[in-house]
Design a protein around this motif. Structure first.
Motif, PDB file in Angstrom:
ATOM      1  N   GLU A 120       1.923   1.580  20.966  1.00 42.73           N
ATOM      2  CA  GLU A 120       1.258   0.717  21.940  1.00 42.73           C
ATOM      3  C   GLU A 120       1.771   0.963  23.353  1.00 42.73           C
ATOM      4  O   GLU A 120       1.071   0.684  24.332  1.00 42.73           O
ATOM      5  CB  GLU A 120       1.440  -0.744  21.541  1.00 42.73           C
ATOM      6  CG  GLU A 120       0.623  -1.125  20.303  1.00 42.73           C
ATOM      7  CD  GLU A 120       0.915  -2.522  19.793  1.00 42.73           C
ATOM      8  OE1 GLU A 120       1.866  -3.159  20.319  1.00 42.73           O
ATOM      9  OE2 GLU A 120       0.195  -2.980  18.876  1.00 42.73           O
ATOM     10  N   ALA A 121       2.987   1.505  23.453  1.00 42.17           N
ATOM     11  CA  ALA A 121       3.540   1.850  24.765  1.00 42.17           C
ATOM     12  C   ALA A 121       3.115   3.246  25.211  1.00 42.17           C
ATOM     13  O   ALA A 121       3.519   3.704  26.281  1.00 42.17           O
ATOM     14  CB  ALA A 121       5.061   1.765  24.731  1.00 42.17           C
ATOM     15  N   GLY A 122       2.304   3.919  24.372  1.00 41.61           N
ATOM     16  CA  GLY A 122       1.792   5.230  24.744  1.00 41.61           C
ATOM     17  C   GLY A 122       2.554   6.405  24.187  1.00 41.61           C
ATOM     18  O   GLY A 122       2.320   7.546  24.602  1.00 41.61           O
ATOM     19  N   ASP A 123       3.460   6.168  23.244  1.00 40.47           N
ATOM     20  CA  ASP A 123       4.226   7.260  22.659  1.00 40.47           C
ATOM     21  C   ASP A 123       3.389   7.976  21.597  1.00 40.47           C
ATOM     22  O   ASP A 123       3.028   7.389  20.573  1.00 40.47           O
ATOM     23  CB  ASP A 123       5.518   6.729  22.035  1.00 40.47           C
ATOM     24  CG  ASP A 123       6.425   7.842  21.559  1.00 40.47           C
ATOM     25  OD1 ASP A 123       7.201   8.363  22.371  1.00 40.47           O
ATOM     26  OD2 ASP A 123       6.344   8.202  20.367  1.00 40.47           O
ATOM     27  N   ALA A 124       3.080   9.245  21.842  1.00 34.88           N
ATOM     28  CA  ALA A 124       2.177   9.976  20.953  1.00 34.88           C
ATOM     29  C   ALA A 124       2.781  10.188  19.574  1.00 34.88           C
ATOM     30  O   ALA A 124       2.078  10.090  18.560  1.00 34.88           O
ATOM     31  CB  ALA A 124       1.804  11.318  21.583  1.00 34.88           C
ATOM     32  N   TYR A 125       4.071  10.490  19.512  1.00 31.54           N
ATOM     33  CA  TYR A 125       4.702  10.664  18.201  1.00 31.54           C
ATOM     34  C   TYR A 125       4.762   9.346  17.443  1.00 31.54           C
ATOM     35  O   TYR A 125       4.673   9.315  16.212  1.00 31.54           O
ATOM     36  CB  TYR A 125       6.095  11.266  18.351  1.00 31.54           C
ATOM     37  CG  TYR A 125       6.076  12.764  18.512  1.00 31.54           C
ATOM     38  CD1 TYR A 125       5.804  13.589  17.422  1.00 31.54           C
ATOM     39  CD2 TYR A 125       6.315  13.356  19.745  1.00 31.54           C
ATOM     40  CE1 TYR A 125       5.773  14.970  17.557  1.00 31.54           C
ATOM     41  CE2 TYR A 125       6.287  14.734  19.890  1.00 31.54           C
ATOM     42  CZ  TYR A 125       6.023  15.541  18.795  1.00 31.54           C
ATOM     43  OH  TYR A 125       5.985  16.904  18.937  1.00 31.54           O
ATOM     44  N   GLY A 126       4.926   8.240  18.179  1.00 31.73           N
ATOM     45  CA  GLY A 126       4.871   6.942  17.522  1.00 31.73           C
ATOM     46  C   GLY A 126       3.519   6.724  16.864  1.00 31.73           C
ATOM     47  O   GLY A 126       3.427   6.237  15.732  1.00 31.73           O
ATOM     48  N   ALA A 127       2.445   7.096  17.568  1.00 25.22           N
ATOM     49  CA  ALA A 127       1.101   6.972  17.010  1.00 25.22           C
ATOM     50  C   ALA A 127       0.930   7.868  15.786  1.00 25.22           C
ATOM     51  O   ALA A 127       0.341   7.460  14.770  1.00 25.22           O
ATOM     52  CB  ALA A 127       0.064   7.314  18.075  1.00 25.22           C
ATOM     53  N   PHE A 128       1.436   9.085  15.870  1.00 21.32           N
ATOM     54  CA  PHE A 128       1.333  10.031  14.760  1.00 21.32           C
ATOM     55  C   PHE A 128       2.055   9.494  13.527  1.00 21.32           C
ATOM     56  O   PHE A 128       1.525   9.506  12.406  1.00 21.32           O
ATOM     57  CB  PHE A 128       1.919  11.374  15.191  1.00 21.32           C
ATOM     58  CG  PHE A 128       1.865  12.455  14.145  1.00 21.32           C
ATOM     59  CD1 PHE A 128       0.799  12.561  13.262  1.00 21.32           C
ATOM     60  CD2 PHE A 128       2.887  13.385  14.055  1.00 21.32           C
ATOM     61  CE1 PHE A 128       0.746  13.573  12.303  1.00 21.32           C
ATOM     62  CE2 PHE A 128       2.843  14.394  13.109  1.00 21.32           C
ATOM     63  CZ  PHE A 128       1.782  14.493  12.231  1.00 21.32           C
ATOM     64  N   ASN A 129       3.271   9.005  13.733  1.00 24.83           N
ATOM     65  CA  ASN A 129       4.039   8.479  12.605  1.00 24.83           C
ATOM     66  C   ASN A 129       3.392   7.225  12.020  1.00 24.83           C
ATOM     67  O   ASN A 129       3.340   7.045  10.795  1.00 24.83           O
ATOM     68  CB  ASN A 129       5.466   8.173  13.054  1.00 24.83           C
ATOM     69  CG  ASN A 129       6.254   9.420  13.399  1.00 24.83           C
ATOM     70  OD1 ASN A 129       5.912  10.514  12.968  1.00 24.83           O
ATOM     71  ND2 ASN A 129       7.296   9.268  14.191  1.00 24.83           N
ATOM     72  N   LEU A 130       2.906   6.366  12.900  1.00 25.97           N
ATOM     73  CA  LEU A 130       2.254   5.142  12.430  1.00 25.97           C
ATOM     74  C   LEU A 130       1.012   5.470  11.613  1.00 25.97           C
ATOM     75  O   LEU A 130       0.735   4.833  10.591  1.00 25.97           O
ATOM     76  CB  LEU A 130       1.885   4.261  13.631  1.00 25.97           C
ATOM     77  CG  LEU A 130       1.168   2.944  13.325  1.00 25.97           C
ATOM     78  CD1 LEU A 130       2.031   2.047  12.449  1.00 25.97           C
ATOM     79  CD2 LEU A 130       0.797   2.228  14.629  1.00 25.97           C
ATOM     80  N   ALA A 148      -3.286  13.487  18.659  1.00 31.80           N
ATOM     81  CA  ALA A 148      -3.736  14.852  18.906  1.00 31.80           C
ATOM     82  C   ALA A 148      -4.149  15.035  20.357  1.00 31.80           C
ATOM     83  O   ALA A 148      -3.793  16.031  21.004  1.00 31.80           O
ATOM     84  CB  ALA A 148      -4.888  15.200  17.971  1.00 31.80           C
ATOM     85  N   CYS A 149      -4.885  14.085  20.878  1.00 30.93           N
ATOM     86  CA  CYS A 149      -5.351  14.189  22.265  1.00 30.93           C
ATOM     87  C   CYS A 149      -4.198  14.118  23.258  1.00 30.93           C
ATOM     88  O   CYS A 149      -4.343  14.538  24.411  1.00 30.93           O
ATOM     89  CB  CYS A 149      -6.379  13.102  22.561  1.00 30.93           C
ATOM     90  SG  CYS A 149      -7.955  13.348  21.721  1.00 30.93           S
ATOM     91  N   GLU A 150      -3.042  13.601  22.807  1.00 34.01           N
ATOM     92  CA  GLU A 150      -1.843  13.583  23.642  1.00 34.01           C
ATOM     93  C   GLU A 150      -0.997  14.840  23.435  1.00 34.01           C
ATOM     94  O   GLU A 150       0.102  14.937  23.967  1.00 34.01           O
ATOM     95  CB  GLU A 150      -1.015  12.331  23.354  1.00 34.01           C
ATOM     96  CG  GLU A 150      -1.647  11.050  23.854  1.00 34.01           C
ATOM     97  CD  GLU A 150      -1.769  11.013  25.374  1.00 34.01           C
ATOM     98  OE1 GLU A 150      -0.832  11.485  26.058  1.00 34.01           O
ATOM     99  OE2 GLU A 150      -2.801  10.528  25.875  1.00 34.01           O
ATOM    100  N   GLY A 151      -1.519  15.781  22.639  1.00 36.57           N
ATOM    101  CA  GLY A 151      -0.849  17.067  22.503  1.00 36.57           C
ATOM    102  C   GLY A 151      -0.047  17.286  21.246  1.00 36.57           C
ATOM    103  O   GLY A 151       0.626  18.317  21.118  1.00 36.57           O
ATOM    104  N   ILE A 152      -0.098  16.368  20.280  1.00 40.53           N
ATOM    105  CA  ILE A 152       0.642  16.551  19.028  1.00 40.53           C
ATOM    106  C   ILE A 152      -0.227  17.399  18.090  1.00 40.53           C
ATOM    107  O   ILE A 152      -1.147  16.892  17.437  1.00 40.53           O
ATOM    108  CB  ILE A 152       1.004  15.208  18.371  1.00 40.53           C
ATOM    109  CG1 ILE A 152       1.667  14.276  19.388  1.00 40.53           C
ATOM    110  CG2 ILE A 152       1.910  15.444  17.171  1.00 40.53           C
ATOM    111  CD1 ILE A 152       2.913  14.825  20.040  1.00 40.53           C
TER     112      ILE A 152
END
Length: 267
Positions: A120-130, A148-152
C-alpha cells in the motif's frame, strides 16, 4: 558502474549509498560487489543502531544474502526494527522472514499484514509477495500486474502462469513475452513453446526459434535441441532461420543452426 559508485561513496563515508551500490553490483553478478557489501556492514551497523531504518533494512538484506545462517539473528533484529519503523523495505523483508520461517517462527498471517502495508506504500516487492499469499485470485492478479508494471520481472512470469491456469492464454502469452524481453529465461522457454505449439496465438515457428536462440544467449541451452527438431519438423528455410536470429539479435546462432541442420541432412 555500481562498484565505482560504491567505492566513491565509501571513501566519502556515505555507507548507505555505498551499501546500496555494492548490493546492486552483487545482484548483477559481481563477486567483488558481494564481498564489499558484506564489508559495508561495519559502516552500516552504527547507523542502524543510531535509529536509521534505511540502514537497518539494508543490513537485514545483506545479512540474508551475503552471510551464512549464523547471521540470521542479526538479520531478524534489523529487519524487525526497519519494519516497526514503518519502512516498506523493512516490512517486506521481515514479512518474507515470517512467511518462510527464516530465523523466526513461521507466521503467514503477520507476513500478509507486513506485505500489505508495504504494498500500500508502493513497494513493488511487497505487492509481489502479497500476491502469492492472498486467497482472492482477482486481487492476486491485480497485485502481480502492479508489481510487474513497477519492474519486477518475475511477477510478470508468475502472472502469465496464473492467467494460463485460467485459460486466458492470449493474455498469458503477452506476459510471457514481456518477461522474456526483460531477461526471464523461464518465460523465454514458455514463449518459445507456446509459439511452437500455438497456445494463445497461431503457431509461429520463427518466433519459437527466436526465443530458443535468446535462451541460449542467456546461458540456457535447454531449448536448442527443440529448436533443431522444430526447424526439421516445420522445414524452415534458411531465410526463416536467419529472421529468427535477427529477431533474437544473434545472427551467429542462426548460422550455426543452419550449419547443424544442413550437416545433419547431408549425412
Amino acid at each position: 558502474m555500481p562498484l565505482e559508485e560504491g567505492r566513491r561513496a565509501a571513501a566519502a563515508g556515505d555507507w548507505l549509498a555505498a551499501g546500496h551500490a555494492f548490493v546492486r553490483a552483487a545482484a548483477e553478478g559481481s563477486a567483488e560487489g558481494a564481498e564489499l557489501a558484506a564489508r559495508a556492514t561495519a559502516g552500516l551497523v552504527p547507523l542502524a543502531d543510531g535509529g536509521s531504518a534505511e540502514a537497518a533494512a539494508l543490513l537485514a538484506g545483506i545479512y540474508l544474502e551475503h552471510f551464512d545462517e549464523s547471521a540470521l539473528p542479526m538479520a531478524v533484529r534489523y529487519a524487525r526494527a526497519a519494519a516497526e519503523a514503518g519502512l516498506p523495505a523493512g516490512q517486506r523483508t521481515y514479512g518474507h522472514m515470517l512467511a518462510t520461517g527464516l530465523g523466526v517462527a513461521e507466521d503467514r498471517v503477520r507476513a500478509v499484514e507486513f506485505f500489505r502495508v508495504a504494498a500500500e506504500a508502493g513497494d513493488a516487492y511487497g505487492a509481489f509477495n502479497l500476491a502469492q499469499l492472498v486467497d482472492d485470485p482477482d486481487e492476486s492478479l491485480r497485485l502481480l500486474e502492479t508489481a510487474a508494471c513497477e519492474g519486477i520481472v518475475a511477477a510478470g512470469a508468475v502472472l502469465a502462469d496464473r492467467l494460463s491456469a485460467l485459460d486466458r492464454d492470449e493474455e498469458a502469452l503477452g506476459w510471457y513475452v514481456w518477461a522474456a524481453e526483460r531477461g526471464h529465461t523461464g518465460a523465454m522457454n514458455a514463449a518459445a513453446c507456446w509459439y511452437r505449439d500455438g497456445f494463445g496465438t497461431m503457431p509461429d515457428p520463427v518466433q519459437a526459434v527466436r526465443w530458443f536462440f535468446v535462451m541460449l544467449a542467456h546461458g540456457d541451452g535447454d531449448g536448442i535441441h527443440e529448436a533443431i527438431q522444430l526447424v526439421k519438423a516445420r522445414a524452415l528455410d534458411e531465410e526463416e532461420i536467419r529472421e529468427a536470429g535477427r529477431l533474437a539479435g544473434d545472427p551467429g546462432a542462426a548460422e550455426a543452426l543452419i550449419g547443424t541442420v544442413l550437416g545433419d541432412s547431408r549425412t
